[in-house]
Scaffold this active site. Structure first.
Site, short mmCIF file in Angstrom:
data_model
loop_
_atom_site.label_atom_id
_atom_site.label_comp_id
_atom_site.label_asym_id
_atom_site.label_seq_id
_atom_site.Cartn_x
_atom_site.Cartn_y
_atom_site.Cartn_z
N GLU A 134 -0.14 -0.35 -9.57
CA GLU A 134 -1.60 -0.48 -9.52
C GLU A 134 -2.27 0.85 -9.20
O GLU A 134 -1.91 1.52 -8.23
CB GLU A 134 -2.03 -1.52 -8.48
CG GLU A 134 -3.54 -1.69 -8.41
CD GLU A 134 -3.98 -2.89 -7.61
OE1 GLU A 134 -5.20 -3.00 -7.34
OE2 GLU A 134 -3.14 -3.73 -7.25
N ASP B 229 0.48 -0.62 -4.93
CA ASP B 229 -0.90 -0.18 -5.13
C ASP B 229 -1.09 1.19 -4.49
O ASP B 229 -1.13 1.34 -3.27
CB ASP B 229 -1.85 -1.19 -4.50
CG ASP B 229 -3.30 -0.82 -4.70
OD1 ASP B 229 -3.59 0.09 -5.50
OD2 ASP B 229 -4.17 -1.46 -4.07
N LYS C 120 0.84 -1.19 0.00
CA LYS C 120 0.00 0.00 0.00
C LYS C 120 0.88 1.25 0.00
O LYS C 120 1.55 1.56 0.99
CB LYS C 120 -0.93 -0.01 1.21
CG LYS C 120 -2.01 -1.08 1.13
CD LYS C 120 -2.85 -0.93 -0.11
CE LYS C 120 -3.90 -2.01 -0.24
NZ LYS C 120 -4.71 -1.89 -1.46
N ASP D 108 -7.86 -0.83 -10.94
CA ASP D 108 -8.80 -1.31 -9.94
C ASP D 108 -9.98 -0.36 -9.83
O ASP D 108 -11.05 -0.58 -10.39
CB ASP D 108 -8.08 -1.46 -8.59
CG ASP D 108 -9.00 -1.90 -7.46
OD1 ASP D 108 -10.21 -2.09 -7.69
OD2 ASP D 108 -8.51 -2.03 -6.32
N LYS E 73 -13.36 -6.82 -8.22
CA LYS E 73 -13.98 -6.91 -6.90
C LYS E 73 -15.47 -7.20 -7.06
O LYS E 73 -16.20 -6.44 -7.71
CB LYS E 73 -13.77 -5.60 -6.12
CG LYS E 73 -12.32 -5.38 -5.68
CD LYS E 73 -12.23 -4.11 -4.83
CE LYS E 73 -10.89 -4.02 -4.09
NZ LYS E 73 -9.77 -3.67 -4.96
#
Length: 367
Positions: free
Chosen positions: A218, A193, A165, A241, A265
């Site tokens: 990402e 990400d 992250k 995403d 997702k």
């Protein structure tokens, strides 16, 4: 078979690590989870859950999920839950948007379909395409050395794919990526990400500074056009995403060669029915997928496992075992991590049974 009612529970999900932090200093310590039961006149119920990653990650929040269920559920009373396409058509006509509210109703109907036919959901989604699903581990945002230490800890648990992250200060993020890449073997996968956290000039700095590393980038920026600009400035493989929120954005991304991998997702796109369609388009287009959800516990983990297990291995970049991130169990029979992998239960439906002692009393009952 007809739907006769919907019951809804609110469950708090504390975290094993105490706090989960991602871009721009956003964090959650206890997740507000919604568990749903769809009841039928055949005595068969299906279960699902929807757990947005807080109110500032996607256009969704926990109270909105439950408010959406109040709007949607009355339209489904009297319908056959096994007719999942028709269920989705009615939901989309009754309420525009709000996929996180539609998703648990859709997934619960798939659970009913599986229970009523005696088949696992993965069979209904196309068949068991792989024996186990490779998992990734999300590494909450911390100073570089602490994040690297957490990578090492989860590497010892069997994970081989790590989602770091980032999306904070570019200098710190560059250090985070270098520190994590240094400690993992060449055959392990690292994804940086940013969760939309960088402005384009910040993202350009970071991708340039880590250009010699084996790392996936990402969702660096907030918009599709900004991400596409960064995609064209770097040779690193690229994951999208947050900007892939349905079939229309997937098709646009494919047409503009905007990514190498997508993060699919289930709740973000409205449930298994729409996720299956997007999955099949990705397979036909040669695009691998991270198959997961914004958050959840045992029931969400089961749904992820069934969708991933019915996806060819070469197109399954990774799945996620959310039940290992939280301290309580909402259902028995959910997949459990073993050496960085998991498998869906070979039982009818999702293969889970809710833990009603944990769920407590429903907060909503609609009939």
């Amino acid at each position: 078979m007809k739907i006769t009612g919907v019951r809804v529970w609110r469950v708090e999900l504390p975290l094993v690590e105490g706090r989960y932090t991602w871009s721009d200093g956003r964090f959650v310590e206890v997740f507000d989870d919604t568990v749903v039961e769809v009841e039928t006149d055949a005595g068969i119920s299906g279960y699902a859950e929807s757990c947005p990653l807080g109110p500032a990650y996607l256009p969704a929040h926990a109270l909105g999920v439950r408010a959406g269920l109040v709007e949607l559920a009355p339209h489904l009373i009297g319908m056959d839950p096994r007719e999942v396409n028709e269920i989705n058509r009615v939901m989309d006509a009754a309420l525009l948007g709000h996929p996180h509210a539609k998703a648990p109703l859709d997934v619960a109907c798939w659970d009913i379909l599986g229970r009523s036919t005696g088949l696992p959901v993965y069979t209904l989604l196309g068949g068991r395409a792989q024996e186990e699903v490779v998992l990734y581990r999300a590494i909450s945002q911390l100073p570089p050395d602490e994040m690297a230490a957490n990578v090492a800890k989860y590497q010892a648990d069997g994970y081989r794919v790590f989602q770091l992250k980032v999306g904070g200060d570019p200098n710190d993020d560059i250090a985070r990526i270098h520190a994590a890449r240094r400690i993992i073997p060449d055959d392990h996968v690292l994804v940086a990400d940013a969760n939309t956290g960088w402005t384009p000039h910040e993202a350009a700095r970071v991708v340039s500074a880590v250009g010699e590393l084996d790392v996936y980038i990402e969702q660096p920026c907030a918009t599709f056009s900004e991400c596409l600009s960064i995609r064209r400035r770097t040779s690193q493989p690229f994951v999208l995403d947050e900007t892939i929120d349905g079939l229309h954005t997937l098709l646009r991304s494919l047409s503009e060669d905007a990514m190498d991998v997508i993060n699919l997702k289930i709740s973000k796109v409205g449930g298994l029915t729409k996720a299956r369609l997007m999955r099949d388009v990705c397979v036909a287009s040669g695009i691998p997928m991270i198959i997961e959800d914004p958050w959840g516990s045992d029931i969400t983990t089961a749904a992820i496992a069934h969708l991933a297990q019915s996806t060819p291995k070469e197109f399954t970049f990774a799945g996620n075992d959310f039940n290992s991130y939280v301290t309580i169990s909402t259902a028995a029979g959910a997949p459990q991590r073993e050496s960085g992998r998991m498998g869906a239960a070979n039982r009818p439906g999702l293969g889970i049974e809710p833990n009603f002692d944990v769920l407590g009393d429903p907060v909503l009952e609609i009939s």
